[in-house]
Design a protein around this motif. Structure first.
Motif, PDB file in Angstrom:
ATOM      1  N   ASP B   5      -8.682  -3.451 -11.602  1.00 13.31           N
ATOM      2  CA  ASP B   5      -9.681  -4.341 -11.011  1.00 13.31           C
ATOM      3  C   ASP B   5     -10.775  -3.603 -10.249  1.00 13.31           C
ATOM      4  OD1 ASP B   5      -8.391  -6.594 -11.994  1.00 13.31           O
ATOM      5  OD2 ASP B   5      -7.028  -6.673 -10.272  1.00 13.31           O
ATOM      6  N   VAL B   6     -10.692  -2.298 -10.214  1.00  9.84           N
ATOM      7  CA  VAL B   6     -11.723  -1.537  -9.498  1.00  9.84           C
ATOM      8  C   VAL B   6     -13.075  -1.761 -10.170  1.00  9.84           C
ATOM      9  CG1 VAL B   6     -12.566   0.778  -8.950  1.00  9.84           C
ATOM     10  CG2 VAL B   6     -10.148   0.226  -8.623  1.00  9.84           C
ATOM     11  N   ARG B   7     -14.082  -2.133  -9.372  1.00 11.54           N
ATOM     12  CA  ARG B   7     -15.438  -2.313  -9.882  1.00 11.54           C
ATOM     13  C   ARG B   7     -16.408  -1.317  -9.258  1.00 11.54           C
ATOM     14  NH1 ARG B   7     -13.053  -4.428 -12.897  1.00 11.54           N
ATOM     15  NH2 ARG B   7     -13.014  -6.527 -13.782  1.00 11.54           N
ATOM     16  N   THR B   8     -16.146  -0.964  -8.002  1.00 11.21           N
ATOM     17  CA  THR B   8     -17.119  -0.177  -7.251  1.00 11.21           C
ATOM     18  C   THR B   8     -16.467   1.076  -6.680  1.00 11.21           C
ATOM     19  OG1 THR B   8     -18.273  -2.209  -6.642  1.00 11.21           O
ATOM     20  CG2 THR B   8     -18.776  -0.227  -5.349  1.00 11.21           C
ATOM     21  N   VAL B   9     -17.073   2.228  -6.987  1.00 12.78           N
ATOM     22  CA  VAL B   9     -16.593   3.503  -6.480  1.00 12.78           C
ATOM     23  C   VAL B   9     -17.628   4.049  -5.504  1.00 12.78           C
ATOM     24  CG1 VAL B   9     -15.844   5.839  -7.092  1.00 12.78           C
ATOM     25  CG2 VAL B   9     -15.479   3.939  -8.706  1.00 12.78           C
ATOM     26  N   ALA B  10     -17.166   4.474  -4.339  1.00 15.28           N
ATOM     27  CA  ALA B  10     -18.058   5.182  -3.416  1.00 15.28           C
ATOM     28  C   ALA B  10     -17.952   6.671  -3.693  1.00 15.28           C
ATOM     29  CB  ALA B  10     -17.679   4.880  -1.973  1.00 15.28           C
ATOM     30  N   CYS B  11     -19.090   7.320  -3.956  1.00 20.54           N
ATOM     31  CA  CYS B  11     -19.124   8.770  -4.151  1.00 20.54           C
ATOM     32  C   CYS B  11     -19.794   9.388  -2.933  1.00 20.54           C
ATOM     33  CB  CYS B  11     -19.877   9.126  -5.425  1.00 20.54           C
ATOM     34  SG  CYS B  11     -18.944   8.788  -6.929  1.00 20.54           S
ATOM     35  N   VAL B  12     -19.020  10.105  -2.151  1.00 23.47           N
ATOM     36  CA  VAL B  12     -19.525  10.711  -0.926  1.00 23.47           C
ATOM     37  C   VAL B  12     -19.732  12.195  -1.182  1.00 23.47           C
ATOM     38  CG1 VAL B  12     -19.056  11.176   1.502  1.00 23.47           C
ATOM     39  CG2 VAL B  12     -18.331   8.992   0.467  1.00 23.47           C
ATOM     40  N   GLY B  13     -21.000  12.606  -1.091  1.00 22.13           N
ATOM     41  CA  GLY B  13     -21.356  13.983  -1.439  1.00 22.13           C
ATOM     42  C   GLY B  13     -22.063  13.988  -2.775  1.00 22.13           C
ATOM     43  N   ALA B  14     -23.254  14.580  -2.823  1.00 22.33           N
ATOM     44  CA  ALA B  14     -24.066  14.533  -4.044  1.00 22.33           C
ATOM     45  C   ALA B  14     -24.425  15.938  -4.517  1.00 22.33           C
ATOM     46  CB  ALA B  14     -25.328  13.710  -3.815  1.00 22.33           C
ATOM     47  N   GLY B  15     -23.458  16.856  -4.435  1.00 26.30           N
ATOM     48  CA  GLY B  15     -23.649  18.179  -5.017  1.00 26.30           C
ATOM     49  C   GLY B  15     -23.266  18.156  -6.494  1.00 26.30           C
ATOM     50  N   VAL B  16     -22.946  19.326  -7.022  1.00 25.88           N
ATOM     51  CA  VAL B  16     -22.622  19.429  -8.444  1.00 25.88           C
ATOM     52  C   VAL B  16     -21.415  18.554  -8.793  1.00 25.88           C
ATOM     53  CG1 VAL B  16     -21.754  21.018 -10.217  1.00 25.88           C
ATOM     54  CG2 VAL B  16     -23.648  21.703  -8.744  1.00 25.88           C
ATOM     55  N   ILE B  17     -20.397  18.576  -7.937  1.00 26.39           N
ATOM     56  CA  ILE B  17     -19.185  17.805  -8.238  1.00 26.39           C
ATOM     57  C   ILE B  17     -19.393  16.320  -7.948  1.00 26.39           C
ATOM     58  CG2 ILE B  17     -16.760  17.450  -7.613  1.00 26.39           C
ATOM     59  CD1 ILE B  17     -17.265  19.911  -9.368  1.00 26.39           C
ATOM     60  N   GLY B  18     -19.927  15.999  -6.770  1.00 30.63           N
ATOM     61  CA  GLY B  18     -20.169  14.593  -6.448  1.00 30.63           C
ATOM     62  C   GLY B  18     -21.147  13.948  -7.416  1.00 30.63           C
ATOM     63  N   GLY B  19     -22.165  14.692  -7.801  1.00 29.58           N
ATOM     64  CA  GLY B  19     -23.125  14.175  -8.777  1.00 29.58           C
ATOM     65  C   GLY B  19     -22.481  13.981 -10.138  1.00 29.58           C
ATOM     66  N   GLY B  20     -21.597  14.898 -10.506  1.00 28.17           N
ATOM     67  CA  GLY B  20     -20.890  14.772 -11.773  1.00 28.17           C
ATOM     68  C   GLY B  20     -19.976  13.555 -11.795  1.00 28.17           C
ATOM     69  N   TRP B  21     -19.268  13.345 -10.692  1.00 30.73           N
ATOM     70  CA  TRP B  21     -18.434  12.149 -10.565  1.00 30.73           C
ATOM     71  C   TRP B  21     -19.293  10.883 -10.660  1.00 30.73           C
ATOM     72  CZ3 TRP B  21     -13.660  11.546 -11.556  1.00 30.73           C
ATOM     73  CH2 TRP B  21     -12.630  12.354 -11.073  1.00 30.73           C
ATOM     74  N   THR B  22     -20.412  10.897  -9.955  1.00 29.50           N
ATOM     75  CA  THR B  22     -21.298   9.727  -9.973  1.00 29.50           C
ATOM     76  C   THR B  22     -21.713   9.380 -11.395  1.00 29.50           C
ATOM     77  OG1 THR B  22     -22.131  10.208  -7.748  1.00 29.50           O
ATOM     78  CG2 THR B  22     -23.537   8.846  -9.174  1.00 29.50           C
ATOM     79  N   ALA B  23     -22.162  10.401 -12.134  1.00 28.67           N
ATOM     80  CA  ALA B  23     -22.577  10.167 -13.520  1.00 28.67           C
ATOM     81  C   ALA B  23     -21.403   9.629 -14.344  1.00 28.67           C
ATOM     82  CB  ALA B  23     -23.109  11.467 -14.134  1.00 28.67           C
ATOM     83  N   TYR B  24     -20.226  10.215 -14.116  1.00 26.18           N
ATOM     84  CA  TYR B  24     -19.057   9.805 -14.901  1.00 26.18           C
ATOM     85  C   TYR B  24     -18.686   8.352 -14.629  1.00 26.18           C
ATOM     86  CZ  TYR B  24     -14.504   9.810 -17.134  1.00 26.18           C
ATOM     87  OH  TYR B  24     -13.434   9.506 -17.946  1.00 26.18           O
ATOM     88  N   TYR B  25     -18.594   8.002 -13.358  1.00 27.06           N
ATOM     89  CA  TYR B  25     -18.201   6.620 -13.028  1.00 27.06           C
ATOM     90  C   TYR B  25     -19.234   5.616 -13.545  1.00 27.06           C
ATOM     91  CZ  TYR B  25     -14.405   8.333 -10.025  1.00 27.06           C
ATOM     92  OH  TYR B  25     -13.254   8.919  -9.543  1.00 27.06           O
ATOM     93  N   LEU B  26     -20.515   5.967 -13.442  1.00 30.01           N
ATOM     94  CA  LEU B  26     -21.551   5.082 -13.996  1.00 30.01           C
ATOM     95  C   LEU B  26     -21.348   4.907 -15.507  1.00 30.01           C
ATOM     96  CD1 LEU B  26     -24.721   6.417 -12.123  1.00 30.01           C
ATOM     97  CD2 LEU B  26     -23.667   4.145 -11.812  1.00 30.01           C
ATOM     98  N   ALA B  27     -21.072   6.016 -16.180  1.00 30.45           N
ATOM     99  CA  ALA B  27     -20.911   5.958 -17.642  1.00 30.45           C
ATOM    100  C   ALA B  27     -19.678   5.160 -18.044  1.00 30.45           C
ATOM    101  CB  ALA B  27     -20.822   7.373 -18.214  1.00 30.45           C
ATOM    102  N   ARG B  28     -18.685   5.134 -17.161  1.00 28.59           N
ATOM    103  CA  ARG B  28     -17.474   4.367 -17.447  1.00 28.59           C
ATOM    104  C   ARG B  28     -17.623   2.903 -17.048  1.00 28.59           C
ATOM    105  NH1 ARG B  28     -16.803   5.833 -20.982  1.00 28.59           N
ATOM    106  NH2 ARG B  28     -14.878   4.719 -21.247  1.00 28.59           N
ATOM    107  N   GLY B  29     -18.825   2.530 -16.592  1.00 33.47           N
ATOM    108  CA  GLY B  29     -19.093   1.119 -16.338  1.00 33.47           C
ATOM    109  C   GLY B  29     -18.856   0.654 -14.913  1.00 33.47           C
ATOM    110  N   TYR B  30     -18.667   1.570 -14.001  1.00 35.91           N
ATOM    111  CA  TYR B  30     -18.460   1.186 -12.606  1.00 35.91           C
ATOM    112  C   TYR B  30     -19.799   1.069 -11.874  1.00 35.91           C
ATOM    113  CZ  TYR B  30     -13.598   2.549 -13.413  1.00 35.91           C
ATOM    114  OH  TYR B  30     -12.325   2.635 -13.900  1.00 35.91           O
ATOM    115  N   ASP B  31     -19.794   0.287 -10.801  1.00 36.52           N
ATOM    116  CA  ASP B  31     -20.853   0.395  -9.810  1.00 36.52           C
ATOM    117  C   ASP B  31     -20.534   1.589  -8.923  1.00 36.52           C
ATOM    118  OD1 ASP B  31     -22.289  -1.975 -10.538  1.00 36.52           O
ATOM    119  OD2 ASP B  31     -20.734  -3.169  -9.551  1.00 36.52           O
ATOM    120  N   VAL B  32     -21.560   2.350  -8.572  1.00 40.73           N
ATOM    121  CA  VAL B  32     -21.357   3.508  -7.705  1.00 40.73           C
ATOM    122  C   VAL B  32     -22.257   3.387  -6.485  1.00 40.73           C
ATOM    123  CG1 VAL B  32     -21.531   6.023  -7.486  1.00 40.73           C
ATOM    124  CG2 VAL B  32     -20.697   5.013  -9.625  1.00 40.73           C
TER     125      VAL B  32
END
Lengths: 335, 335
Positions: B5-32
């Motif tokens: 049921d997870v819809r929204t992921v908070a990504c804290v930190g926008a470096g190489v790893i945080g940015g990569g996670w952000t892109a991934y979660y967006l691509a998997r259909g989550y709100d970030v």
């Protein structure tokens, strides 16, 4: 003899490595004369070539290549005497290697180069009994020799530099990727690296920190995917973001002191730091980190597909069930 | 909340790893909902998502996935308060991590799981300032998080085992390969292994034994090709021939004492030997060494093709010039 004129390779030793070399040379169109003192050597060698041949056929045989070009020789002298170059792949037992190389030296034609597949001994440790040390050189392959491109070439201080160059050209013409070392290093380069990883893995198993399966899964699902196309240096060059390896070392250098492995880290002197940064720049050859990131991503996708973790041209393997679209109504305050 | 049921992921930190996670979660259909205190965080995050998006599109976006679902939050509290799960990817500075996790703890909903991307700290080192340690867990990805499958999950002794299970299921549903560790190990599993290799590489550069380029070439043309699909254990299982790992350890065990790396080897006790052999047998799962060899060869060819070292469906890249067929007229005495 020019490396281009080599027709016949003697393969001494018919274990996994010697058998792999035999299959490879046959597939590249050479005549191979093989010898191994084991009573069942011919059956074992035949089985090894059987196992390798489908892959070699798929990769593509050289014109005229044939399994019929393999001649099994009962006596070492018969295998070596007719060869244009000798590839020795006997077990890693120093006394055995020394005696064998001396016997090869006595039987081989005067200018025939002798390369050893040894994975750990330097040639200067093994050539103690030979009369012509100038023609002895290490040519260390990786398993399976018929598919892994790398061959590490290293002479002893007594090896003729022309012999080192000759065997490098011979391997290149035979389709291998050749890494010529300037000096003898125990374990050469790739073995030292994989051995460090292997020892750490054994420590983890010994201490109950990870199972065999967890170790393999961690590598195969993680950094191993990258190592198929980017080495450890270029990998970390990309971990630093746009600043590359310089940023990486300057920011994560202190974590070298963390107990992440039992292998003590070297001191990150300014000189070492600069050398690693400069090496990455040379390797990048003008490609920006962004260029390399794009190349890495394309390679990763290709490797994931090649290893069956991503169907060709299709969507994500573990795509979650459809989820309803929602308006993104958060009142985020953009910076 | 169920991981499904997870819809929204908070990504804290926008470096190489945080940015990569952000892109991934967006691509998997989550709100970030993303947050990073850097003044140029939004531009940097946007650039990171830009760089990742073509690869994610090629891999295949989840239904409804959109970059528009990214909300940049100026304040940490805004990012975290609306999230169903939090992925923290701040710099590897312990004091920073401790303060940040405490702030996340104060802002997140009472039952929201908080996962840290830390690559080296155990959660028990970082959760010192939080009121609800039971919901804090490590979820360690590999760069780039949007393509490398592995996530290492490890709780602290205070983490609720249900939280460990929950986050494992969440990552699995999001398409990751999850490795759940039984206990905290500094550097987890994959990092320990790659760090051992990396340290050995730095020693070699520091001592002039190999250049940066030679190290990378050695890995990429050699063992790195295998590590994309077989881990170090299964790799050596195949190096032993039909006898597999047991033969390997029994015959090459003594060479563990060779100075092939600066990392000291563990004692190869019978117990360790048996455990490694049994682990390989479990991993093989009934596949013989011959079966594994055939699989390995197919994978190697696929990886060589995927990384451009072998044209698809064609002959060997470095096929030597045609050489005339010769009769194999050697009088070999077959055994």
């Amino acid at each position: 003899m020019s490396p281009a004129d080599v027709r016949t390779v003697a393969c001494v030793g018919a274990g996994v490595i010697g058998g792999g070399w035999t299959a490879y040379y046959l597939a590249r169109g050479y005549d191979v004369r093989a010898h191994d003192p084991a009573p069942d050597a011919e059956q074992r060698l035949s089985a090894l070539v059987d196992a390798a041949w489908p892959a070699l056929q798929e990769v593509g045989l050289a014109p005229g290549a044939s399994r019929d070009r393999l001649t099994m020789c009962d006596r070492l002298e018969d295998a070596v005497a007719g060869a244009d170059v000798v590839q020795e792949s006997a077990p890693e037992v120093l006394d055995l290697k020394r005696a064998l190389l001396a016997a090869i030296d006595a039987a081989a034609g005067p200018h025939v180069v002798v390369a050893s597949s040894t994975s750990g001994y330097g040639m200067s440790e093994m050539d103690t009994g030979v009369v012509h040390p100038e023609r002895f050189v290490v040519g260390h392959p990786f398993n399976p020799p018929y598919l892994i491109p790398l061959v590490e070439v290293a002479g002893s201080p007594r090896t003729d530099p022309d012999v080192v160059a000759w065997v490098g050209e011979f391997y290149s013409r035979a389709g291998k990727s050749v890494l010529v070392l300037d000096a003898e290093v125990p374990g050469f380069v790739a073995n030292r690296l994989q051995e460090a990883l292997w020892r750490e893995a054994l420590h983890m198993v010994a201490n109950g920190e990870a199972s065999v399966e967890q170790i393999d899964a961690a590598v195969v699902q993680g950094p191993g995917l990258r190592w198929a196309f980017h080495g450890p240096m270029l990998t970390f060059h990309l971990a630093g973001g746009p600043g590359g390896m310089a940023h990486m070392l300057d920011h994560f250098g202190p974590s070298l002191l963390s107990p992440w492995t039992r292998l003590e880290a070297p001191e990150l002197t300014p000189r070492l730091r600069d050398e690693v940064v400069a090496g990455c720049d040379r390797e990048a050859g003008g490609r920006s980190v962004a260029d390399l990131v794009a190349e890495r991503d394309a390679s990763l996708i290709a490797v994931l597909r090649a290893t069956g973790r991503l169907p060709a041209g299709s969507t994500h393997p573990d795509a979650p069930a459809d989820r309803p679209e929602r308006a993104s109504g958060w009142a985020g305050e953009d910076t």
